[in-house]
Design a protein around this motif. Sequence first.
Motif, PDB file in Angstrom:
ATOM      1  N   GLY A  87       0.850  -1.191   0.000  1.00  0.00           N
ATOM      2  CA  GLY A  87       0.000   0.000   0.000  1.00  0.00           C
ATOM      3  C   GLY A  87       0.880   1.232   0.000  1.00  0.00           C
ATOM      4  O   GLY A  87       1.097   1.842   1.054  1.00  0.00           O
ATOM      5  N   PRO A  88       1.452   1.618  -1.140  1.00  0.00           N
ATOM      6  CA  PRO A  88       2.474   2.678  -1.171  1.00  0.00           C
ATOM      7  C   PRO A  88       1.993   4.020  -0.665  1.00  0.00           C
ATOM      8  O   PRO A  88       2.798   4.834  -0.213  1.00  0.00           O
ATOM      9  CB  PRO A  88       2.860   2.746  -2.660  1.00  0.00           C
ATOM     10  CG  PRO A  88       1.712   2.129  -3.398  1.00  0.00           C
ATOM     11  CD  PRO A  88       1.158   1.082  -2.483  1.00  0.00           C
ATOM     12  N   GLN A  89       0.680   4.267  -0.720  1.00  0.00           N
ATOM     13  CA  GLN A  89       0.173   5.546  -0.224  1.00  0.00           C
ATOM     14  C   GLN A  89       0.398   5.696   1.272  1.00  0.00           C
ATOM     15  O   GLN A  89       0.475   6.822   1.790  1.00  0.00           O
ATOM     16  CB  GLN A  89      -1.321   5.690  -0.569  1.00  0.00           C
ATOM     17  CG  GLN A  89      -2.279   4.856   0.273  1.00  0.00           C
ATOM     18  CD  GLN A  89      -2.351   3.395  -0.145  1.00  0.00           C
ATOM     19  OE1 GLN A  89      -1.594   2.937  -0.987  1.00  0.00           O
ATOM     20  NE2 GLN A  89      -3.292   2.654   0.448  1.00  0.00           N
ATOM     21  N   ARG A  90       0.531   4.581   1.980  1.00  0.00           N
ATOM     22  CA  ARG A  90       0.738   4.651   3.431  1.00  0.00           C
ATOM     23  C   ARG A  90       2.096   5.258   3.756  1.00  0.00           C
ATOM     24  O   ARG A  90       2.223   6.058   4.689  1.00  0.00           O
ATOM     25  CB  ARG A  90       0.597   3.264   4.041  1.00  0.00           C
ATOM     26  CG  ARG A  90      -0.798   2.684   3.901  1.00  0.00           C
ATOM     27  CD  ARG A  90      -0.903   1.290   4.503  1.00  0.00           C
ATOM     28  NE  ARG A  90      -0.087   0.318   3.785  1.00  0.00           N
ATOM     29  CZ  ARG A  90      -0.076  -0.993   4.054  1.00  0.00           C
ATOM     30  NH1 ARG A  90      -0.818  -1.459   5.048  1.00  0.00           N
ATOM     31  NH2 ARG A  90       0.667  -1.815   3.354  1.00  0.00           N
ATOM     32  N   LEU A 126       3.841   7.262   1.711  1.00  0.00           N
ATOM     33  CA  LEU A 126       3.826   8.651   1.260  1.00  0.00           C
ATOM     34  C   LEU A 126       3.111   9.559   2.255  1.00  0.00           C
ATOM     35  O   LEU A 126       3.434  10.741   2.367  1.00  0.00           O
ATOM     36  CB  LEU A 126       3.157   8.734  -0.113  1.00  0.00           C
ATOM     37  CG  LEU A 126       3.889   8.022  -1.252  1.00  0.00           C
ATOM     38  CD1 LEU A 126       3.102   8.119  -2.551  1.00  0.00           C
ATOM     39  CD2 LEU A 126       5.293   8.579  -1.429  1.00  0.00           C
ATOM     40  N   GLY A 127       2.163   8.985   2.994  1.00  0.00           N
ATOM     41  CA  GLY A 127       1.425   9.783   3.967  1.00  0.00           C
ATOM     42  C   GLY A 127       2.237  10.164   5.197  1.00  0.00           C
ATOM     43  O   GLY A 127       1.884  11.123   5.888  1.00  0.00           O
TER      44      GLY A 127
END
Length: 272
Positions: free
Chosen positions: A172-175, A177-178
């Motif tokens: 879950g790459p957005q995690r 980046l967040g």
Amino acid sequence: MNRPDPALIQILGELSSGAVSVEAAADLIAASQRDTSAIANVEGATVDLGRADRCGFGEVIYGEGKSTELIQRIAQAQLDAGQSCLVTRIDPTAAAQVRRNFAFIHHNPLARTLRIGLTSESLKPPKLDAGQPHVAVVTAGSTDHCIAEEAVETLAWMNVPYSRFEDIGVAGPQRLLGVVGEIRRASAVVVIAGMEGALPAAVAGHVASMVIAVPTSSGYGAHFNGLTPLMGMLTSCAANVAVVNIDAGFKGGFLAGIIASGLAAAKTPVTQ
């Protein structure tokens, strides 16, 4: 006639020039006179009491395979020398027995650690202030949590502040980046990952600090109980990744703690 100690001459020279304060010079002189080869002979062990002065931190007790009586003898020798204790890889039964014999003790069953302090205050997690050198402890998945706990307990024993970022693996790459903005504030980063072990390289590409990669034994068959992420981390393209052994949360935390504590010491102002 005995020749003057070169280290003492240097300290006095720095005091004379104003490079260090009287208090700092006194501390340096006291440190130069400590016996860094000090040992304590207890039944079953030779305790290295000089390690704290030589290396900044005392000897750590590896609990696996040791009797509770031996652990207690080593810990008591350290406490008698004014040193706090960290015991790693201790099973719950042994931990319960040891806990009955010391006044100030913290057991983390997930980390399989004991911290034994000189006071209750010494067992509290170090406070993280804004701008202070600290370590970020990052896990790829929830199954890596116990290894992260060992790293965190090591940092607490070292009195190194830390922040935590859990379950932010590459699936879950957005995690990542967040939270990457917060991770960038850390002086060193411990990244703990199983499966294919991709997260340390992904984190390293976002930060200017050292990334200590810790492979874990969580994963399916071709994962080979941690060998696959270990090899992946060792062959990482990211230049700022260093790798420790499989499930070695202590080693990852300790190396990162040395980096952060060194930076904290360098930032400490000298009062004139």
